[in-house]
Write a protein that holds these residues in place. Structure first.
Motif, PDB file in Angstrom:
ATOM      1  N   VAL A   1       0.768  -1.255   0.000  1.00 38.69           N
ATOM      2  CA  VAL A   1       0.000   0.000   0.000  1.00 38.69           C
ATOM      3  C   VAL A   1       0.800   1.308   0.000  1.00 38.69           C
ATOM      4  CG1 VAL A   1      -2.035  -1.061   1.051  1.00 38.69           C
ATOM      5  CG2 VAL A   1      -0.329   0.025   2.509  1.00 38.69           C
ATOM      6  N   CYS A   2       2.130   1.259   0.056  1.00 42.77           N
ATOM      7  CA  CYS A   2       2.865   2.531   0.069  1.00 42.77           C
ATOM      8  C   CYS A   2       2.606   3.290  -1.234  1.00 42.77           C
ATOM      9  CB  CYS A   2       4.372   2.313   0.248  1.00 42.77           C
ATOM     10  SG  CYS A   2       5.268   3.873   0.157  1.00 42.77           S
ATOM     11  N   GLU A   3       2.098   4.499  -1.093  1.00 45.51           N
ATOM     12  CA  GLU A   3       1.741   5.262  -2.286  1.00 45.51           C
ATOM     13  C   GLU A   3       2.804   6.303  -2.634  1.00 45.51           C
ATOM     14  OE1 GLU A   3      -1.518   8.106  -0.076  1.00 45.51           O
ATOM     15  OE2 GLU A   3      -1.967   5.973  -0.273  1.00 45.51           O
ATOM     16  N   GLN A   4       3.962   6.207  -1.952  1.00 48.44           N
ATOM     17  CA  GLN A   4       5.093   7.118  -2.224  1.00 48.44           C
ATOM     18  C   GLN A   4       4.685   8.594  -2.166  1.00 48.44           C
ATOM     19  OE1 GLN A   4       8.713   6.402  -2.935  1.00 48.44           O
ATOM     20  NE2 GLN A   4       7.832   4.934  -1.515  1.00 48.44           N
ATOM     21  N   CYS A   5       3.864   8.910  -1.182  1.00 48.90           N
ATOM     22  CA  CYS A   5       3.396  10.289  -1.042  1.00 48.90           C
ATOM     23  C   CYS A   5       4.479  11.205  -0.450  1.00 48.90           C
ATOM     24  CB  CYS A   5       2.154  10.320  -0.165  1.00 48.90           C
ATOM     25  SG  CYS A   5       2.490   9.829   1.543  1.00 48.90           S
ATOM     26  N   GLN A   6       5.506  10.578   0.173  1.00 49.62           N
ATOM     27  CA  GLN A   6       6.644  11.326   0.754  1.00 49.62           C
ATOM     28  C   GLN A   6       6.351  12.059   2.051  1.00 49.62           C
ATOM     29  OE1 GLN A   6       9.532  13.767  -1.214  1.00 49.62           O
ATOM     30  NE2 GLN A   6       8.971  12.952  -3.185  1.00 49.62           N
ATOM     31  N   LEU A   7       5.131  11.935   2.565  1.00 51.68           N
ATOM     32  CA  LEU A   7       4.814  12.663   3.798  1.00 51.68           C
ATOM     33  C   LEU A   7       5.756  12.259   4.942  1.00 51.68           C
ATOM     34  CD1 LEU A   7       0.947  12.941   4.190  1.00 51.68           C
ATOM     35  CD2 LEU A   7       2.645  14.772   4.348  1.00 51.68           C
ATOM     36  N   CYS A   8       6.108  10.964   4.968  1.00 56.15           N
ATOM     37  CA  CYS A   8       6.993  10.489   6.045  1.00 56.15           C
ATOM     38  C   CYS A   8       8.332  11.232   6.014  1.00 56.15           C
ATOM     39  CB  CYS A   8       7.194   8.981   5.967  1.00 56.15           C
ATOM     40  SG  CYS A   8       7.633   8.391   4.331  1.00 56.15           S
ATOM     41  N   THR A   9       8.811  11.523   4.810  1.00 56.32           N
ATOM     42  CA  THR A   9      10.088  12.243   4.680  1.00 56.32           C
ATOM     43  C   THR A   9       9.899  13.743   4.935  1.00 56.32           C
ATOM     44  OG1 THR A   9      10.917  10.601   3.142  1.00 56.32           O
ATOM     45  CG2 THR A   9      11.989  12.761   3.082  1.00 56.32           C
TER      46      THR A   9
ATOM     47  N   SER B   1       2.469  10.763  10.184  1.00 58.17           N
ATOM     48  CA  SER B   1       2.547  11.122   8.763  1.00 58.17           C
ATOM     49  C   SER B   1       1.827  10.145   7.840  1.00 58.17           C
ATOM     50  CB  SER B   1       4.013  11.189   8.317  1.00 58.17           C
ATOM     51  OG  SER B   1       4.781  11.895   9.233  1.00 58.17           O
ATOM     52  N   CYS B   2       2.093   8.869   8.021  1.00 57.31           N
ATOM     53  CA  CYS B   2       1.675   7.903   6.997  1.00 57.31           C
ATOM     54  C   CYS B   2       0.150   7.740   6.954  1.00 57.31           C
ATOM     55  CB  CYS B   2       2.344   6.559   7.229  1.00 57.31           C
ATOM     56  SG  CYS B   2       1.967   5.433   5.859  1.00 57.31           S
ATOM     57  N   PRO B   3      -0.439   8.005   5.786  1.00 58.66           N
ATOM     58  CA  PRO B   3      -1.899   7.895   5.693  1.00 58.66           C
ATOM     59  C   PRO B   3      -2.389   6.450   5.608  1.00 58.66           C
ATOM     60  CG  PRO B   3      -0.987   8.612   3.595  1.00 58.66           C
ATOM     61  CD  PRO B   3       0.159   8.500   4.541  1.00 58.66           C
TER      62      PRO B   3
ATOM     63  N   PRO C   1      12.650   8.241   4.647  1.00 61.38           N
ATOM     64  CA  PRO C   1      11.867   7.026   4.873  1.00 61.38           C
ATOM     65  C   PRO C   1      11.079   6.550   3.646  1.00 61.38           C
ATOM     66  CG  PRO C   1      11.216   8.825   6.380  1.00 61.38           C
ATOM     67  CD  PRO C   1      12.459   9.248   5.702  1.00 61.38           C
ATOM     68  N   HIS C   2      10.573   7.465   2.824  1.00 61.85           N
ATOM     69  CA  HIS C   2       9.804   6.987   1.663  1.00 61.85           C
ATOM     70  C   HIS C   2      10.705   6.234   0.686  1.00 61.85           C
ATOM     71  CE1 HIS C   2      11.445  10.522  -0.402  1.00 61.85           C
ATOM     72  NE2 HIS C   2      10.931  10.071  -1.539  1.00 61.85           N
ATOM     73  N   MET C   3      11.955   6.690   0.565  1.00 62.41           N
ATOM     74  CA  MET C   3      12.901   6.015  -0.324  1.00 62.41           C
ATOM     75  C   MET C   3      13.345   4.681   0.274  1.00 62.41           C
ATOM     76  SD  MET C   3      13.577   7.917  -3.013  1.00 62.41           S
ATOM     77  CE  MET C   3      15.245   7.692  -3.582  1.00 62.41           C
TER      78      MET C   3
HETATM   79  S1  SF4 Z   1       3.927   8.254   4.266  1.00 60.06           S
HETATM   80 FE1  SF4 Z   1       5.720   7.227   3.488  1.00 60.06          FE
HETATM   81  S2  SF4 Z   1       5.392   5.053   3.934  1.00 60.06           S
HETATM   82 FE2  SF4 Z   1       3.391   6.092   4.099  1.00 60.06          FE
HETATM   83  S3  SF4 Z   1       2.483   5.913   2.075  1.00 60.06           S
HETATM   84 FE3  SF4 Z   1       3.554   7.878   2.100  1.00 60.06          FE
HETATM   85  S4  SF4 Z   1       5.611   7.377   1.278  1.00 60.06           S
HETATM   86 FE4  SF4 Z   1       4.642   5.437   1.832  1.00 60.06          FE
END
Ligand code: SF4
Ligand code: SF4
Length: 444
Positions: free
Chosen positions: A251-259, A308-310, A274-276
């Motif tokens: 399910v990781c959508e690479q939204c980058q919020l975690c970073t 962060s992570c949705p 973290p997204h990378m």
């Molecule tokens: S917050 Fe990070 S781990 Fe969660 S979906 Fe977005 S990129 Fe993936």
């Protein structure tokens, strides 16, 4: 007092970092630094102990800061305190001496992460993979400095002040002998032990799930948080890593919020992405790339996982797993400090918002008042390792009668460690590799 004399007293009295890390303080004080910072951020929701002690024991805290400054030859002493801890601020202000000042912190999480505390109070950045002393800064927790002040009177660390909080009948902060069990702590504070509860040793976010209520309260235990087993924090803490990896893959959508919201990334530790990391792991690229090595820089603050992570992925746990693997292989981080995110201050999370997000809203304003005096117990099991380094070497045997403050375990020759002392009067009834049991009045 001379610097060497302070360090020797701190060593003899077994002072360690009380904020959870347990690094022996006498070793920290063997370096020279320009600045000593008192970490009075206490940013874990629900914990109260540091702000309460800073108010009640303000004189000792400032005396400890003075000693720390002398020990490392620092010219500057900064009390990094959240502006909202008004009572502590009012007590501390008139006690400050030459070279000392208060720096006010906003109510954000994780203001108490020492790299962030340094950044917020001095504007300096600790390079990735380095420690604060590399930029001339020593950071000490409140209870550590109070213990330093008491060490000057030759009083060893034998008590711990701890907040009992969460889903309990009687939230309270109490002082207890080191070595009582968490079960004894709950019983003595009038709190029930219920089948459906889980227990966290430390703060709700960064604390560790307690394996057993028979574990001992140590010099580094700042809190006991009780939550129902089905609480979201407990579910996250007990999730197996295999499940986390599976969810990350699907399910990781690479939204980058975690970073974008990672408190270390935004202050210049840009290889922690973290997204990378999640992407690399998903593609099976667990090689020695800079992205994978960046996981070493993770402070474990939990912002990515809990805020962060949705889609409920835990980059924190993935980073932990990578760190363990890299440590086994002897791989270290070797990158440099980058520029801050220009928006870094705006990206820090308001504490109350964090507490709401992780299901702690109903406990957030709980007082947990500080009780005076020291609670009395009949039995303690004092661990020989309550610090970073090697376990102590016992210097007592079964049948010995000891007094409070008597040395019972000493630092092993040539090893990193901290002395351990009897936390009450009694008779030694067991000596094992892991700890020493002491009972009032002798063996039962
Ligand atoms: S917050 Fe990070 S781990 Fe969660 S979906 Fe977005 S990129 Fe993936
Ligand atoms: S736990 Fe997550 S947010 Fe915190 S430092 Fe590690 S990667 Fe960044």
């Amino acid at each position: 007092m001379m610097s060497e004399e302070i360090v020797n007293k701190v060593k003899a009295c077994g002072v360690v970092g009380s904020g959870g890390a347990g690094f022996p303080t006498h070793v920290k004080y063997q370096s020279k630094a320009e600045t000593v910072i008192v970490n009075l951020a206490e940013c874990e929701p629900l914990l109260r102990v540091d702000q309460q002690l800073a108010e009640r024991d303000a004189e000792d805290l400032i005396k400890g800061l003075n000693c720390a400054m002398q020990a490392v030859s620092a010219k500057e002493g900064i009390v990094a305190v959240k502006e909202k801890y008004r009572k502590a601020v009012e007590r501390l202000k008139p006690l400050l001496t030459s070279g000392m000042r208060l720096e006010y912190l906003r109510d954000i999480y994780p203001a108490g992460d020492e790299f962030l505390t340094i950044k917020l109070t001095t504007g300096k950045s600790v390079p990735p993979g380095a420690i604060p002393i590399s930029i001339g800064v020593v950071v000490n927790n409140v209870q550590t400095l109070i213990n330093v002040a008491r060490a000057m009177e030759d009083q060893p660390v034998i008590h711990r002040t701890i907040t009992v909080t969460g889903d309990v009948k009687n939230p309270v902060t109490v002082t207890v002998p080191v070595g009582i069990s968490f079960r004894q702590l709950l019983e003595k504070t009038g709190n029930e032990i219920r089948e459906g509860d889980a227990y966290i040793d430390g703060g709700p976010i960064m604390g560790k799930l307690l394996g057993s209520l028979e574990n001992s309260v140590t010099k580094t235990s700042g809190g006991l948080v009780v939550l129902p087993k089905d609480h979201v924090l407990i579910r996250i803490k007990t999730q197996p890593i295999s499940q986390i990896m599976r969810v990350a893959k699907t399910v990781c959508e690479q939204c980058q919020l975690c970073t974008d919201l990672c408190p270390r990334n935004i202050i210049g530790h840009r290889d922690l992405k973290p997204h990378m990391t999640i992407r690399a792991v998903n593609y099976g690229k667990m090689t020695e790339s800079q992205v994978i090595k960046g996981a070493i820089l993770c402070s474990d603050c939990g912002v990515c996982e809990l805020y962060s992570c949705p889609v409920n992925i835990s980059p924190r746990r993935v980073n932990q797993a990578i760190k363990q693997e890299l440590q086994k292989q002897g791989i270290k981080y070797d990158g440099n400090l980058s520029k801050d995110d220009p928006m870094w201050e705006a990206r820090l999370i308001p504490s109350q918002q964090m507490a709401r997000r992780i299901g702690l809203k109903s406990y957030y304003h709980q007082e947990a008042p500080l009780q005076s005096g020291i609670l009395d117990f009949n039995r303690v099991n004092i661990p020989l390792k309550q610090h970073v380094g090697a376990p102590c070497e016992p210097v007592v045997k079964v049948g010995d009668v000891v007094m409070p403050g008597q040395l019972i375990g000493r630092i092993r020759e040539g090893q990193l460690g901290a002395n351990v002392h009897a936390s009450m009067a009694g008779t030694i009834t067991a000596v094992t590799e892991s700890g020493i049991i002491l009972e009032k009045g002798g063996a039962s």
